[in-house]
Design an enzyme around this catalytic site. Structure first.
Site, PDB file in Angstrom:
ATOM      1  N   ASP A  23      27.854  37.477  -6.436  1.00 40.88           N
ATOM      2  CA  ASP A  23      28.475  35.983  -7.467  1.00 40.88           C
ATOM      3  C   ASP A  23      28.240  35.805  -8.862  1.00 40.88           C
ATOM      4  O   ASP A  23      27.619  36.676  -9.672  1.00 40.88           O
ATOM      5  CB  ASP A  23      26.925  35.404  -6.973  1.00 40.88           C
ATOM      6  CG  ASP A  23      26.927  34.038  -7.018  1.00 40.88           C
ATOM      7  OD1 ASP A  23      28.633  33.168  -6.980  1.00 40.88           O
ATOM      8  OD2 ASP A  23      26.569  32.950  -6.932  1.00 40.88           O
ATOM      9  N   ASN A  25      31.187  35.699 -10.116  1.00 40.99           N
ATOM     10  CA  ASN A  25      32.747  35.946 -11.002  1.00 40.99           C
ATOM     11  C   ASN A  25      32.924  34.422 -11.582  1.00 40.99           C
ATOM     12  O   ASN A  25      33.636  35.173 -12.965  1.00 40.99           O
ATOM     13  CB  ASN A  25      33.567  36.075 -10.196  1.00 40.99           C
ATOM     14  CG  ASN A  25      33.317  37.321  -9.095  1.00 40.99           C
ATOM     15  OD1 ASN A  25      32.297  38.270  -8.992  1.00 40.99           O
ATOM     16  ND2 ASN A  25      33.989  37.609  -8.227  1.00 40.99           N
ATOM     17  N   ASN A  71      32.898  29.263   1.605  1.00 42.32           N
ATOM     18  CA  ASN A  71      34.398  29.217   0.588  1.00 42.32           C
ATOM     19  C   ASN A  71      35.339  29.141   0.339  1.00 42.32           C
ATOM     20  O   ASN A  71      36.231  29.313   0.016  1.00 42.32           O
ATOM     21  CB  ASN A  71      34.284  30.756  -0.057  1.00 42.32           C
ATOM     22  CG  ASN A  71      33.093  31.525  -0.544  1.00 42.32           C
ATOM     23  OD1 ASN A  71      32.842  32.414  -0.576  1.00 42.32           O
ATOM     24  ND2 ASN A  71      31.894  30.934  -0.936  1.00 42.32           N
TER      25      ASN A  71
HETATM   26  C1  IPE Z   1      27.671  32.796  -2.186  1.00 43.83           C
HETATM   27  O1  IPE Z   1      28.144  33.127  -3.012  1.00 43.83           O
HETATM   28  C2  IPE Z   1      29.271  33.862  -1.351  1.00 43.83           C
HETATM   29  C3  IPE Z   1      29.432  35.087  -2.070  1.00 43.83           C
HETATM   30  C4  IPE Z   1      29.053  35.818  -3.114  1.00 43.83           C
HETATM   31  C5  IPE Z   1      30.892  36.023  -0.933  1.00 43.83           C
HETATM   32  P1  IPE Z   1      28.651  30.928  -3.354  1.00 43.83           P
HETATM   33  O2  IPE Z   1      28.593  31.043  -4.878  1.00 43.83           O
HETATM   34  O3  IPE Z   1      29.584  30.900  -2.615  1.00 43.83           O
HETATM   35  O4  IPE Z   1      27.317  30.179  -3.121  1.00 43.83           O
HETATM   36  P2  IPE Z   1      26.570  28.997  -3.524  1.00 43.83           P
HETATM   37  O5  IPE Z   1      27.407  27.968  -3.381  1.00 43.83           O
HETATM   38  O6  IPE Z   1      26.712  28.876  -5.216  1.00 43.83           O
HETATM   39  O7  IPE Z   1      26.058  29.011  -3.207  1.00 43.83           O
HETATM   40  C1  IPE Z   2      31.310  35.282  -6.216  1.00 45.33           C
HETATM   41  O1  IPE Z   2      31.544  34.469  -7.263  1.00 45.33           O
HETATM   42  C2  IPE Z   2      32.905  35.420  -5.027  1.00 45.33           C
HETATM   43  C3  IPE Z   2      33.000  34.544  -3.986  1.00 45.33           C
HETATM   44  C4  IPE Z   2      32.208  33.475  -3.488  1.00 45.33           C
HETATM   45  C5  IPE Z   2      34.053  35.052  -3.630  1.00 45.33           C
HETATM   46  P1  IPE Z   2      31.457  33.185  -7.635  1.00 45.33           P
HETATM   47  O2  IPE Z   2      32.853  32.865  -7.289  1.00 45.33           O
HETATM   48  O3  IPE Z   2      31.115  32.120  -6.831  1.00 45.33           O
HETATM   49  O4  IPE Z   2      31.582  32.188  -9.379  1.00 45.33           O
HETATM   50  P2  IPE Z   2      30.431  31.553  -9.811  1.00 45.33           P
HETATM   51  O5  IPE Z   2      29.225  31.467  -8.720  1.00 45.33           O
HETATM   52  O6  IPE Z   2      31.583  30.103  -9.346  1.00 45.33           O
HETATM   53  O7  IPE Z   2      30.310  31.859 -10.837  1.00 45.33           O
HETATM   54 MG    MG Z   3      29.342  31.204  -6.226  1.00 45.96          MG
END
Ligand code: IPE
Ligand code: IPE
Ligand code: MG
Length: 242
Positions: A23, A25, A71
């Site tokens: 998480d 990115n 997601n």
């Molecule tokens: C968890 O991250 C899912 C993945 C890393 C694939 P999220 O970014 O979706 O989680 P929340 O929304 O912050 O709980």
């Molecule tokens: C994790 O990074 C990747 C996925 C959930 C696919 P995020 O896209 O959730 O990154 P943040 O949490 O918004 O920084």
């Molecule tokens: Mg995230």
């Protein structure tokens, strides 16, 4: 990286199974004024590096959270970019099957594009006999969704008469999860600063040690992984005993 502190740790003390919530990115990209997709691209590279490092230090099972059932709520263009990246990444993985890693996918593949599903099947089949490490990629994975799927299949068997409700116990239930036959995770690591598990392996992680780290996934390095393992080694696991 500097010489590993883990080198002195007996292999049997290491976690057998590590789960990683990849998480942060989007925030990594935003900090640099880049589109969120740039963070996902860097995140995919980091995954490869960390998986290789796990194999090198003797971790037997690695499960990474790549895309959750929740997601899909993201804007369509981000979901589309993620799927494109995923396809490219899987395609590259398929061409370079030289890591001796058994790749498994956890989750419901049916909403994914047919060409992604085909690649997933081929990668799973072609890597099935690899033995150095098992890498589970949680893709369209949700822990609650997984439990509902398992319950539905068990209920079908009861209706058909091949199973009675009394026969359903914890080991049998586990056999109906996507991780059937695999040990439960010992350690779950979540970078990004969030203090939650976001529907990742709720059944399997019942007794996992949790380590939360203040680093965004694209900045996550083998040194961070080792730091998480060193924290894990300080924990006393009781499993309800004394
Ligand atoms: C968890 O991250 C899912 C993945 C890393 C694939 P999220 O970014 O979706 O989680 P929340 O929304 O912050 O709980
Ligand atoms: C994790 O990074 C990747 C996925 C959930 C696919 P995020 O896209 O959730 O990154 P943040 O949490 O918004 O920084
Ligand atoms: Mg995230």
């Amino acid at each position: 990286m500097a010489k590993s502190k883990l080198a002195q740790v007996p292999a049997e003390h290491l976690p057998v199974h590590i789960g990683l919530i990849m998480d942060g990115n989007g925030r990594w990209a935003a900090k640099r004024g880049l589109p969120r997709t740039a963070g996902h691209k860097k995140g995919a590279e980091v995954f490869g590096e960390i998986a290789r490092h796990c194999r090198k230090i003797g971790i037997r099972y690695l499960t990474v959270y790549a895309f959750s059932t929740e997601n899909w709520k993201r804007p369509a263009d981000e979901v589309e970019a993620l799927m494109k990246l995923l396809y490219q990444y899987l395609n590259d993985t398929f061409k370079h099957q030289d890591e001796d890693a058994r790749i498994c996918f956890l989750g419901d593949p049916t909403p994914l594009a047919p060409k992604i599903q085909q690649l997933m099947q081929r990668i799973q089949q072609e890597s099935a006999a690899n033995t150095a490490i098992t890498v589970n990629v949680a893709l369209n994975y949700g822990g609650r969704d997984e439990i509902v799927h398992a319950a539905r299949r068990l209920a079908q068997q009861c209706v058909q008469g091949s199973l009675t409700p009394e026969q359903i116990d914890e080991p049998l239930f586990s056999d109906y999860l996507y991780t059937a036959g695999q040990p439960d995770p010992d350690l779950i690591v979540r970078p990004s600063g969030e203090l939650r598990t976001s529907n990742f392996l709720p059944w399997q992680a019942a007794y996992a040690e949790l380590v939360f780290m203040d680093v965004l996934w694209p900045d996550f390095s083998p040194a961070h992984l080792e730091e998480a393992i060193l924290q894990y080694l300080t924990r006393t696991r009781r499993f309800g005993g004394i």
